[in-house]
Design a protein around this motif. Structure first.
Motif, PDB file in Angstrom:
ATOM      1  N   ALA A 230       0.823  -1.162  -0.110  1.00 39.97           N
ATOM      2  CA  ALA A 230       0.031  -0.098  -0.188  1.00 39.97           C
ATOM      3  C   ALA A 230       0.779   1.235   0.069  1.00 39.97           C
ATOM      4  CB  ALA A 230      -0.863  -0.183   1.306  1.00 39.97           C
ATOM      5  N   GLU A 249     -11.542  -0.637   4.510  1.00 41.79           N
ATOM      6  CA  GLU A 249     -11.255  -1.893   5.514  1.00 41.79           C
ATOM      7  C   GLU A 249     -10.433  -1.294   6.629  1.00 41.79           C
ATOM      8  OE1 GLU A 249      -9.147  -4.730   3.267  1.00 41.79           O
ATOM      9  OE2 GLU A 249     -10.826  -4.931   2.042  1.00 41.79           O
ATOM     10  N   TRP A 250     -10.369  -1.787   7.833  1.00 44.77           N
ATOM     11  CA  TRP A 250      -9.674  -1.387   8.872  1.00 44.77           C
ATOM     12  C   TRP A 250      -8.205  -1.630   8.549  1.00 44.77           C
ATOM     13  CZ3 TRP A 250     -11.995  -2.514  14.433  1.00 44.77           C
ATOM     14  CH2 TRP A 250     -13.057  -1.942  14.708  1.00 44.77           C
ATOM     15  N   LYS A 251      -7.452  -1.057   9.022  1.00 44.28           N
ATOM     16  CA  LYS A 251      -5.947  -1.107   8.560  1.00 44.28           C
ATOM     17  C   LYS A 251      -5.642  -1.803  10.178  1.00 44.28           C
ATOM     18  CE  LYS A 251      -1.492   0.302   7.340  1.00 44.28           C
ATOM     19  NZ  LYS A 251      -0.597  -0.729   8.172  1.00 44.28           N
ATOM     20  N   PHE A 252      -5.515  -3.414  10.106  1.00 44.79           N
ATOM     21  CA  PHE A 252      -5.575  -3.866  11.410  1.00 44.79           C
ATOM     22  C   PHE A 252      -3.908  -3.972  11.950  1.00 44.79           C
ATOM     23  CE2 PHE A 252      -8.714  -6.169   9.173  1.00 44.79           C
ATOM     24  CZ  PHE A 252      -9.794  -5.873   9.957  1.00 44.79           C
ATOM     25  N   ARG A 256       1.061  -9.284   8.409  1.00 45.32           N
ATOM     26  CA  ARG A 256       0.548  -9.935   7.294  1.00 45.32           C
ATOM     27  C   ARG A 256       0.713 -11.528   7.208  1.00 45.32           C
ATOM     28  NH1 ARG A 256       0.313  -6.867   2.397  1.00 45.32           N
ATOM     29  NH2 ARG A 256      -0.965  -7.989   0.893  1.00 45.32           N
ATOM     30  N   ARG A 271       5.021 -12.252   5.926  1.00 49.25           N
ATOM     31  CA  ARG A 271       5.188 -11.230   4.919  1.00 49.25           C
ATOM     32  C   ARG A 271       6.456 -11.369   3.940  1.00 49.25           C
ATOM     33  NH1 ARG A 271       4.599  -4.908   4.751  1.00 49.25           N
ATOM     34  NH2 ARG A 271       6.335  -4.504   3.422  1.00 49.25           N
ATOM     35  N   GLU A 301      -4.368 -10.674   7.932  1.00 52.10           N
ATOM     36  CA  GLU A 301      -3.497  -9.957   8.783  1.00 52.10           C
ATOM     37  C   GLU A 301      -3.699 -10.871  10.025  1.00 52.10           C
ATOM     38  OE1 GLU A 301      -1.667  -7.512   8.155  1.00 52.10           O
ATOM     39  OE2 GLU A 301      -1.286  -6.579  10.042  1.00 52.10           O
ATOM     40  N   PHE A 341      -8.513 -10.567   3.920  1.00 53.16           N
ATOM     41  CA  PHE A 341      -8.965  -9.388   3.260  1.00 53.16           C
ATOM     42  C   PHE A 341      -8.843  -9.726   1.865  1.00 53.16           C
ATOM     43  CE2 PHE A 341      -5.157  -7.880   5.214  1.00 53.16           C
ATOM     44  CZ  PHE A 341      -4.068  -8.127   4.340  1.00 53.16           C
ATOM     45  N   MET A 400      -7.612   1.089   5.271  1.00 49.68           N
ATOM     46  CA  MET A 400      -7.065   1.116   4.128  1.00 49.68           C
ATOM     47  C   MET A 400      -8.128   1.363   3.063  1.00 49.68           C
ATOM     48  SD  MET A 400      -4.027  -0.652   4.427  1.00 49.68           S
ATOM     49  CE  MET A 400      -3.836  -1.322   2.783  1.00 49.68           C
ATOM     50  N   LYS A 402      -9.125   1.011  -0.731  1.00 49.23           N
ATOM     51  CA  LYS A 402      -8.723   0.203  -2.061  1.00 49.23           C
ATOM     52  C   LYS A 402      -9.681   0.486  -3.095  1.00 49.23           C
ATOM     53  CE  LYS A 402      -7.069  -3.364   1.108  1.00 49.23           C
ATOM     54  NZ  LYS A 402      -7.386  -4.994   1.566  1.00 49.23           N
ATOM     55  N   ARG A 413       3.667  -1.597  -4.628  1.00 47.72           N
ATOM     56  CA  ARG A 413       3.124  -0.412  -4.137  1.00 47.72           C
ATOM     57  C   ARG A 413       2.590   0.657  -4.784  1.00 47.72           C
ATOM     58  NH1 ARG A 413       4.349   0.123   1.074  1.00 47.72           N
ATOM     59  NH2 ARG A 413       6.176  -1.134   1.302  1.00 47.72           N
ATOM     60  N   TRP A 417      -3.998   0.613  -3.455  1.00 48.56           N
ATOM     61  CA  TRP A 417      -4.131   0.333  -2.157  1.00 48.56           C
ATOM     62  C   TRP A 417      -3.532   1.469  -1.329  1.00 48.56           C
ATOM     63  CZ3 TRP A 417      -3.083  -4.954   0.115  1.00 48.56           C
ATOM     64  CH2 TRP A 417      -3.698  -6.207  -0.462  1.00 48.56           C
ATOM     65  N   LYS A 419      -3.143   3.639   2.507  1.00 50.79           N
ATOM     66  CA  LYS A 419      -3.240   3.392   3.956  1.00 50.79           C
ATOM     67  C   LYS A 419      -3.466   4.691   4.457  1.00 50.79           C
ATOM     68  CE  LYS A 419       1.701   2.873   4.014  1.00 50.79           C
ATOM     69  NZ  LYS A 419       2.812   1.994   4.352  1.00 50.79           N
ATOM     70  N   LYS A 421      -3.375   6.467   7.982  1.00 51.24           N
ATOM     71  CA  LYS A 421      -2.868   6.398   9.308  1.00 51.24           C
ATOM     72  C   LYS A 421      -2.698   7.965  10.044  1.00 51.24           C
ATOM     73  CE  LYS A 421       0.920   3.667   8.819  1.00 51.24           C
ATOM     74  NZ  LYS A 421       2.009   2.463   9.302  1.00 51.24           N
ATOM     75  N   LYS A 533      10.101  -7.813   8.576  1.00 50.93           N
ATOM     76  CA  LYS A 533      10.406  -7.077   7.105  1.00 50.93           C
ATOM     77  C   LYS A 533      11.823  -7.570   6.623  1.00 50.93           C
ATOM     78  CE  LYS A 533       7.255  -3.593   6.905  1.00 50.93           C
ATOM     79  NZ  LYS A 533       6.971  -2.036   6.506  1.00 50.93           N
TER      80      LYS A 533
HETATM   81  P1  AMP Z   1       2.762  -0.728   5.855  1.00 53.60           P
HETATM   82  O1  AMP Z   1       3.060  -1.913   6.599  1.00 53.60           O
HETATM   83  O2  AMP Z   1       2.471   0.439   6.719  1.00 53.60           O
HETATM   84  O3  AMP Z   1       3.103  -0.647   4.235  1.00 53.60           O
HETATM   85  O4  AMP Z   1       0.972  -1.315   5.536  1.00 53.60           O
HETATM   86  C1  AMP Z   1       0.610  -2.115   4.714  1.00 53.60           C
HETATM   87  C2  AMP Z   1       0.235  -3.350   5.719  1.00 53.60           C
HETATM   88  O5  AMP Z   1      -0.901  -3.395   6.266  1.00 53.60           O
HETATM   89  C3  AMP Z   1       0.182  -4.816   4.985  1.00 53.60           C
HETATM   90  O6  AMP Z   1       1.383  -5.379   4.638  1.00 53.60           O
HETATM   91  C4  AMP Z   1      -0.797  -5.670   6.029  1.00 53.60           C
HETATM   92  O7  AMP Z   1       0.145  -6.268   6.821  1.00 53.60           O
HETATM   93  C5  AMP Z   1      -1.346  -4.622   6.739  1.00 53.60           C
HETATM   94  N1  AMP Z   1      -2.995  -4.418   6.782  1.00 53.60           N
HETATM   95  C6  AMP Z   1      -3.752  -4.447   7.955  1.00 53.60           C
HETATM   96  N2  AMP Z   1      -4.906  -4.268   7.691  1.00 53.60           N
HETATM   97  C7  AMP Z   1      -4.955  -4.414   6.216  1.00 53.60           C
HETATM   98  C8  AMP Z   1      -5.899  -4.474   5.300  1.00 53.60           C
HETATM   99  N3  AMP Z   1      -7.407  -4.512   5.560  1.00 53.60           N
HETATM  100  N4  AMP Z   1      -5.656  -4.622   3.808  1.00 53.60           N
HETATM  101  C9  AMP Z   1      -4.350  -4.720   3.663  1.00 53.60           C
HETATM  102  N5  AMP Z   1      -3.326  -4.637   4.255  1.00 53.60           N
HETATM  103  C10 AMP Z   1      -3.604  -4.631   5.725  1.00 53.60           C
END
Ligand code: AMP
Length: 554
Positions: A230, A249-252, A256, A271, A301, A341, A400, A402, A413, A417, A419, A421, A533
């Protein structure tokens, strides 16, 4: 069969040059020559891997085991081996020095007879040894390998055993080398790797079937796909402007996972696409109970939920991953829930090229609601804002956004998608060096040099140091980890192999002449050690520039 000596000579040549084009050509020439059956092994060996990243098999050889084997065969004490490593800065050359000096007294092969497959199968035998007496047996097997090797082979057997090749060949060079060797377009090789993560299979297909074979490569159940990533959303308005309708969707706040189910056989990848199945038995159970179909690949997630029903600290969650011991007691202490998701494959059908709306419908059909991430499609900023506030109130990271029409793009990326925050973005940076502390912290590495990636030039660019946000206990843990990654030391300064990613918060990014990147971080603070990572996931100089420009606009 290809002799291991040929491989070692290629490594030596590659090590002596720095231009990636020249390196690629040498590796390509080697790939052309390698025996068909050993091509897969060679693609992994050259990157310092014995097994593919997704394999459950692990080398199982650490530095101390390697040093014991070198010590046994050379009759030098382990302390002397450690000294040699320190002097040469490299376990490979240390092994060569120790063993070669001894070998003049022994009958040894002046011409090597080792082949790539022999080295592989011996290392595989070692990896499969476990339980009582296994350490001794591992050392014996390593000794055997060393005793059959000529000096140049010893260097690379030692490095391969601990999976640290140090010749600067990563996935990018291997990808281009396969393309050059078999005269096929590099983007087809990249596609194959994004879909299958199987360098051996892609190289073999390129060699045997060329473009046509590569075009036919698709998603394979049991081979993890690189995950879709994303970008940061600037605002809700902008997302609606670009996508019209937005799937929210919520960003949990979790980690991953990619799940492959073939009948009753379930495999979970992290991941980084490592096989983490055995450490997540509760998730395996949940999939068995809640997924109502035979063959499927899922994306989601896992979240560690505390007693208050809020996500636990990320460091707690990571304790559940790649664990070998105390799996069930840790699972009881750190229970996980799953939020799925996405779906990439269903009963023989590749879904990557289907729009998100279609994938989502299939996901809903085969999956019980309790493990499904809620999704709302809307063009109303108020609805998105509410979802965002609800997610934060529940202790999650944000939302998120999408694009409902978007396809699943492995490893990309993109803008499909986004994000959202609340806090200022953190950067994921690679630790390339450090400094020993002073006074109370004299035995600890107290500050860490951080770098972002220069993807084009395949190098790291320093951007600052972090010493804040690290507890004493964490400093001890980190010092233990980084001790094994030391390349060289000069006074209090230490250079590390670039292996570990820190997520770092900061007040601001400034222009600076002090660091290679041309930027510096103001008030950097360690947020998390991102052991989930890999270095390839760390942020690039382009992203640093983006954040820099973004903050100007605030
Ligand atoms: P970031 O690590 O900050 O790049 O954010 C992307 C990560 O958010 C993804 O790799 C997932 O692990 C996590 N994530 C949490 N909720 C979601 C969601 N609903 N859809 C996609 N990714 C999500």
């Amino acid at each position: 069969m290809t002799s291991f000596k040929d491989f070692a000579e290629v490594c030596k040549r590659v090590e002596s040059i720095s231009g990636s084009l020249e390196m690629t050509s040498i590796v390509a020439e080697f790939f052309r020559k390698v025996d068909d059956d050993e091509l897969g092994m060679a693609t992994h060996f050259i990157m310092g891997r014995i097994f593919p990243i997704w394999s459950e098999e692990e080398s199982g050889i650490g530095q101390s085991l390697l040093y014991s084997a070198i010590s046994k065969i050379s009759s030098l004490p382990v302390k002397r081996i450690e000294e040699l490593v320190r002097d040469t800065g490299d376990p490979g050359h240390a092994a060569e020095k120790a063993i070669a000096s001894r070998k003049t007294h022994m009958t040894f092969f002046s011409e090597s007879e080792l082949t790539i497959s022999e080295v592989y199968s011996r290392l595989q035998t070692i990896a499969r040894l476990s339980g009582k007496g296994s350490q001794t047996a591992k050392i014996k097997n390593l000794q055997y390998l060393f005793s059959s090797a000529i000096p140049i082979e010893i260097v690379y057997i030692a490095r391969l055993a601990i999976e640290e090749m140090r010749i600067g060949v990563g996935e990018g060079i291997v990808r281009n080398a396969i393309a050059e060797a078999f005269n096929v377009p590099a983007d087809l090789i990249e596609r194959g790797i994004l879909l299958t993560n199987d360098f051996g299979l892609v190289a073999y297909t390129a060699k045997k079937e060329g473009v046509q074979g590569l075009e036919k490569l698709g998603v394979i159940l049991g081979r993890p796909i690189k995950v879709m990533l994303a970008q940061v959303a600037s605002s809700i308005q902008e997302a609606i402007g670009e996508m019209k309708n937005v799937a929210v969707e919520w960003k949990f706040d979790g980690a991953r996972v990619q799940i492959h189910k073939r009948g009753n056989h379930i495999t979970i990848y992290s991941r980084k696409l490592e096989n983490v199945t055995s450490s997540l038995p509760d998730i395996v159970r949940s999939i068995r109970l809640n997924i109502l179909t035979e063959n499927v690949i899922l994306d989601g997630e896992v979240v560690a939920l505390g007693n208050d029903d809020r996500p636990m600290a990320f460091q707690e969650l990571l304790k559940r991953f790649r664990r070998k011991y105390e799996i069930s007691s840790t699972a009881a202490r750190i229970p996980l829930i799953l939020d799925l998701f996405d779906i990439m494959f269903l009963n023989g059908e590749n879904l990557l090229d289907k729009p998100l709306t279609v994938r989502r419908k299939k996901l809903e059909e085969i999956c019980d609601k309790n493990i499904l991430a809620k999704q709302t499609i809307t063009d109303d900023p108020g609805v998105i804002e509410k979802a965002y506030n609800d997610a934060l109130a529940a202790g999650h990271e944000g939302v998120m956004l999408k694009n409902p029409d978007s396809l699943y793009s492995p490893g990309k990326r993109g803008k499909n998608w986004l994000k959202l925050k609340p806090i200022m973005e953190t950067l994921d940076l690679v630790v390339t060096g450090g400094e020993w502390g002073e006074g109370r912290r004299a035995n600890l590495i107290g500050s860490y040099l951080l770098a972002c990636r220069d993807i084009e030039m395949d190098r790291f660019l320093s951007i600052g140091r972090v010493a804040t946000g690290i507890t004493d206990a964490q400093l001890e843990e980190l010092t233990d980890i980084f001790k094994d990654l030391v390349i060289s030391e000069n006074g209090i300064h230490v250079d590390f192999e670039p292996k570990i990613v820190f997520e770092v918060a900061f007040e601001e990014i400034q222009k600076s002449q002090n660091y290679d990147s041309g930027y510096a971080l103001r008030f950097p603070r360690l947020v998390n050690v991102r052991s989930d990572k890999s270095v390839e996931d760390a942020d690039s100089i382009e992203r640093v520039e983006q954040v820099y420009i973004g903050q100007r606009g605030r």
